[in-house]
Design an enzyme around this catalytic site. Structure first.
Site, PDB file in Angstrom:
ATOM      1  N   ASP A   1     -26.971  -8.553  24.452  1.00 48.63           N
ATOM      2  CA  ASP A   1     -26.702  -9.516  23.389  1.00 48.63           C
ATOM      3  C   ASP A   1     -26.185 -10.792  24.060  1.00 48.63           C
ATOM      4  O   ASP A   1     -25.143 -10.780  24.717  1.00 48.63           O
ATOM      5  CB  ASP A   1     -25.659  -8.947  22.420  1.00 48.63           C
ATOM      6  CG  ASP A   1     -25.424  -9.883  21.236  1.00 48.63           C
ATOM      7  OD1 ASP A   1     -25.441 -11.117  21.445  1.00 48.63           O
ATOM      8  OD2 ASP A   1     -25.222  -9.398  20.114  1.00 48.63           O
TER       9      ASP A   1
ATOM     10  N   PHE B   1     -18.894  -7.177  19.556  1.00 50.24           N
ATOM     11  CA  PHE B   1     -18.844  -7.852  18.258  1.00 50.24           C
ATOM     12  C   PHE B   1     -19.230  -6.783  17.222  1.00 50.24           C
ATOM     13  O   PHE B   1     -20.199  -6.050  17.419  1.00 50.24           O
ATOM     14  CB  PHE B   1     -19.854  -9.002  18.282  1.00 50.24           C
ATOM     15  CG  PHE B   1     -19.830  -9.906  17.083  1.00 50.24           C
ATOM     16  CD1 PHE B   1     -19.099 -11.084  17.101  1.00 50.24           C
ATOM     17  CD2 PHE B   1     -20.560  -9.600  15.944  1.00 50.24           C
ATOM     18  CE1 PHE B   1     -19.088 -11.932  16.003  1.00 50.24           C
ATOM     19  CE2 PHE B   1     -20.555 -10.446  14.838  1.00 50.24           C
ATOM     20  CZ  PHE B   1     -19.809 -11.615  14.877  1.00 50.24           C
TER      21      PHE B   1
ATOM     22  N   TYR C   1     -27.153 -20.402  16.458  1.00 52.69           N
ATOM     23  CA  TYR C   1     -26.275 -21.389  15.811  1.00 52.69           C
ATOM     24  C   TYR C   1     -24.996 -21.650  16.591  1.00 52.69           C
ATOM     25  O   TYR C   1     -24.171 -22.433  16.165  1.00 52.69           O
ATOM     26  CB  TYR C   1     -25.944 -20.963  14.372  1.00 52.69           C
ATOM     27  CG  TYR C   1     -25.520 -19.521  14.221  1.00 52.69           C
ATOM     28  CD1 TYR C   1     -24.235 -19.121  14.536  1.00 52.69           C
ATOM     29  CD2 TYR C   1     -26.426 -18.558  13.782  1.00 52.69           C
ATOM     30  CE1 TYR C   1     -23.852 -17.795  14.419  1.00 52.69           C
ATOM     31  CE2 TYR C   1     -26.048 -17.231  13.660  1.00 52.69           C
ATOM     32  CZ  TYR C   1     -24.757 -16.854  13.987  1.00 52.69           C
ATOM     33  OH  TYR C   1     -24.389 -15.541  13.871  1.00 52.69           O
ATOM     34  N   LYS C   2     -24.814 -20.978  17.738  1.00 50.22           N
ATOM     35  CA  LYS C   2     -23.611 -21.202  18.547  1.00 50.22           C
ATOM     36  C   LYS C   2     -23.931 -22.275  19.594  1.00 50.22           C
ATOM     37  O   LYS C   2     -24.066 -23.439  19.249  1.00 50.22           O
ATOM     38  CB  LYS C   2     -23.140 -19.872  19.145  1.00 50.22           C
ATOM     39  CG  LYS C   2     -22.634 -18.918  18.055  1.00 50.22           C
ATOM     40  CD  LYS C   2     -22.336 -17.520  18.525  1.00 50.22           C
ATOM     41  CE  LYS C   2     -21.878 -16.662  17.350  1.00 50.22           C
ATOM     42  NZ  LYS C   2     -21.925 -15.219  17.614  1.00 50.22           N
TER      43      LYS C   2
ATOM     44  N   ARG D   1      -8.860 -19.181  20.075  1.00 49.76           N
ATOM     45  CA  ARG D   1     -10.105 -19.265  20.821  1.00 49.76           C
ATOM     46  C   ARG D   1     -10.636 -20.697  20.756  1.00 49.76           C
ATOM     47  O   ARG D   1     -10.736 -21.286  19.674  1.00 49.76           O
ATOM     48  CB  ARG D   1     -11.106 -18.294  20.184  1.00 49.76           C
ATOM     49  CG  ARG D   1     -12.253 -17.921  21.075  1.00 49.76           C
ATOM     50  CD  ARG D   1     -13.155 -16.928  20.365  1.00 49.76           C
ATOM     51  NE  ARG D   1     -13.888 -17.588  19.280  1.00 49.76           N
ATOM     52  CZ  ARG D   1     -15.078 -17.178  18.836  1.00 49.76           C
ATOM     53  NH1 ARG D   1     -15.651 -16.116  19.355  1.00 49.76           N
ATOM     54  NH2 ARG D   1     -15.679 -17.815  17.862  1.00 49.76           N
TER      55      ARG D   1
HETATM   56  C1  PLP Z   1     -22.315 -14.319  16.602  1.00 49.32           C
HETATM   57  C2  PLP Z   1     -22.671 -12.933  17.003  1.00 49.32           C
HETATM   58  C3  PLP Z   1     -23.498 -12.145  16.209  1.00 49.32           C
HETATM   59  C4  PLP Z   1     -23.977 -12.644  14.882  1.00 49.32           C
HETATM   60  O1  PLP Z   1     -24.890 -11.807  14.276  1.00 49.32           O
HETATM   61  P1  PLP Z   1     -25.749 -12.349  13.031  1.00 49.32           P
HETATM   62  O2  PLP Z   1     -26.532 -11.199  12.612  1.00 49.32           O
HETATM   63  O3  PLP Z   1     -26.572 -13.501  13.564  1.00 49.32           O
HETATM   64  O4  PLP Z   1     -24.780 -12.821  12.000  1.00 49.32           O
HETATM   65  C5  PLP Z   1     -23.857 -10.894  16.690  1.00 49.32           C
HETATM   66  N1  PLP Z   1     -23.425 -10.451  17.878  1.00 49.32           N
HETATM   67  C6  PLP Z   1     -22.606 -11.195  18.659  1.00 49.32           C
HETATM   68  C7  PLP Z   1     -22.159 -10.679  19.984  1.00 49.32           C
HETATM   69  C8  PLP Z   1     -22.195 -12.450  18.233  1.00 49.32           C
HETATM   70  O5  PLP Z   1     -21.392 -13.177  18.995  1.00 49.32           O
END
Ligand code: PLP
Length: 434
Positions: free
Chosen positions: A232, A163, A257-258, A406
């Site tokens: 992560d 990500f 939040y997921k 997705r």
């Molecule tokens: C959703 C997600 C994030 C989000 O990062 P924020 O700093 O909370 O916005 C980071 N890494 C991964 C792998 C994600 O899926």
């Protein structure tokens, strides 16, 4: 696969209208046999009888398959947030830092999340965003790796498919610590780690394809090379067992939040393995992580335990919304969530294969359960346009560039009938475009 759901089948290619229609009965049977089905009533969805039911203007319930981006709202949250605002803030005001437990919320909520991660209490602290926690974890991890005999370790490995935010922050963290950053495919990190590796940052589940990476094997290989493992967990926590303690993970981060349904912008978390906590040297040593924050002393002295991962004043409204949201996990075993998640994604793939127009879709979701997260990713021509039409027809998933549809499956509230109906709408959208 548990007996409750029975075996799934996945194959490629188009099916027939009759074959697809036959799956409606299967969906109903799978829902009836689902041990988690009652959990759905603990969420505010568009089901009949719920407030706001139905897609505006049509009354047709929306099928929500985007809980891997923003989890649905647990029914207990609105009243709790209202109470925090009106009573704890409005009436108790500053007394709430102690009397309402605001000050200790980051560790308390962390301990509420810990069992879902396979972590014993005292190792998870909630606060800041995932991006900020990635910075803390990598810099602190490199500092540990470089201490003593590890002084020559000058390389940070990062998951090449990560990500984006993790990659951006890893690059800065490497620069801050005088390391070189190397992007490596996740399955090659184990073989790449060597005497110069300080830390590797790896995503447990690929956000785009839903591929589940080998956390136990990669962590063990990093340790054998003398390096630290930072995982992560954004797309795995709340969807499948993680086993942080049992696999000896050093540091981990994730958002809430997921799959944890904490709400938009709810704070993220940081896991620091207990044995490493005394050596955790934060790049952001704010006053909240001080051993005596209210001594207001000029010099910094870190707190013991998970609180060492804190920075500044916690985001109380979001944090307490998250705490209320986590109540839906009471009595839920993450192993049961995993079994249903795999059954849902298997059934989705089976529905897609049975669609007459199914050959227009190429599943990116790994067929092997051991390599699958909790989403179905389908490659499709003009995926962005197709997803726009799906949303207009009440099926909410998301589009990830360049060509991926997705769909998240969130076992606490996704039903097999949702999957069947969503696949049917997808089939109609594809038919209309031909
Ligand atoms: C959703 C997600 C994030 C989000 O990062 P924020 O700093 O909370 O916005 C980071 N890494 C991964 C792998 C994600 O899926």
């Amino acid at each position: 696969m548990s007996e409750a759901y029975g075996p799934g089948a996945a194959r490629a290619g188009g099916g027939s209208a009759a074959e697809f229609a036959g799956l409606a009965k299967r969906a109903a049977e799978l829902d009836l046999a689902d041990p988690l089905r009652a959990k759905r009533t603990e969420f505010l969805l568009d089901d009949a009888g719920q407030p706001g039911a139905g897609r505006p203007g049509t009354g047709t319930p929306v099928i929500y398959l985007d809980g891997n981006s923003l989890g649905a709202l647990p029914a207990a949250v609105p009243a709790r947030v209202a109470d925090v605002v009106a009573r704890e803030w409005g009436q108790l005001r500053i007394r709430s830092w102690t009397e309402s437990g605001w000050w200790t919320a980051p560790e308390r909520v962390g301990d509420r999340i810990a069992p879902l991660l396979g972590a014993a209490p005292g190792q998870v602290v909630v606060g800041d965003s995932t991006s900020v926690n990635v910075l803390k974890a990598i810099v602190a991890g490199v500092r540990i790796a470089q201490s003593g005999a590890g002084a020559a370790r000058d390389e940070v490995l990062v998951d090449a498919t990560t990500f984006p935010t993790d990659g951006y922050v890893a690059e800065s963290a490497a620069r801050l610590t005088g390391c070189a950053l190397r992007a490596v495919e996740p399955h090659e990190i184990a073989a790449t780690a060597g005497p110069r590796t300080a830390v590797a940052l790896v995503n447990h589940v690929d956000y785009r394809t839903g591929r589940l990476h080998d956390l136990p094997g990669t962590t063990a290989a990093l340790h054998a090379a003398g390096a630290l493992a930072v995982w992560d967990l954004c797309h795995s926590a709340g969807a499948l067992p993680v086993g942080l303690d049992v696999h000896g993970v050093d540091l981990a981060v994730g958002c809430t939040y997921k799959f944890l349904n904490g709400g938009p912008g709810s704070p993220a978390y940081l896991y620091v393995r207990r044995g490493l906590q005394p050596r955790f040297d934060s790049p952001l040593p704010g006053w909240n992580s001080h051993a005596e924050p209210f001594a207001m002393s000029a010099g910094y002295r870190p707190a013991d335990g998970a609180a060492r991962g804190r920075v500044g004043t916690p985001d109380i409204l979001s944090m307490l919304a998250l705490e209320a949201a986590l109540e839906v996990w009471d009595g839920v075993a993450i192993e049961a969530v995993r079994v249903k998640s795999l059954a849902l994604s298997d059934f989705f793939l089976e529905c897609v294969a049975a669609l007459p127009g199914g050959s227009a879709l190429t599943p990116l979701t790994p067929s092997a359960h051991a390599e699958r997260g909790s989403q179905v990713a389908l490659r499709c021509a003009d995926a962005e346009g197709v997803m726009g039409e799906l949303i207009a027809h009440g099926v909410v998933g998301d589009f990830r560039p360049p060509d991926v549809l997705r769909f998240g499956v969130t076992p606490l509230y996704t039903s097999f009938s949702d999957i069947y109906r969503a696949a049917g709408v997808l089939g109609e959208v594809l038919d209309d475009r031909r």
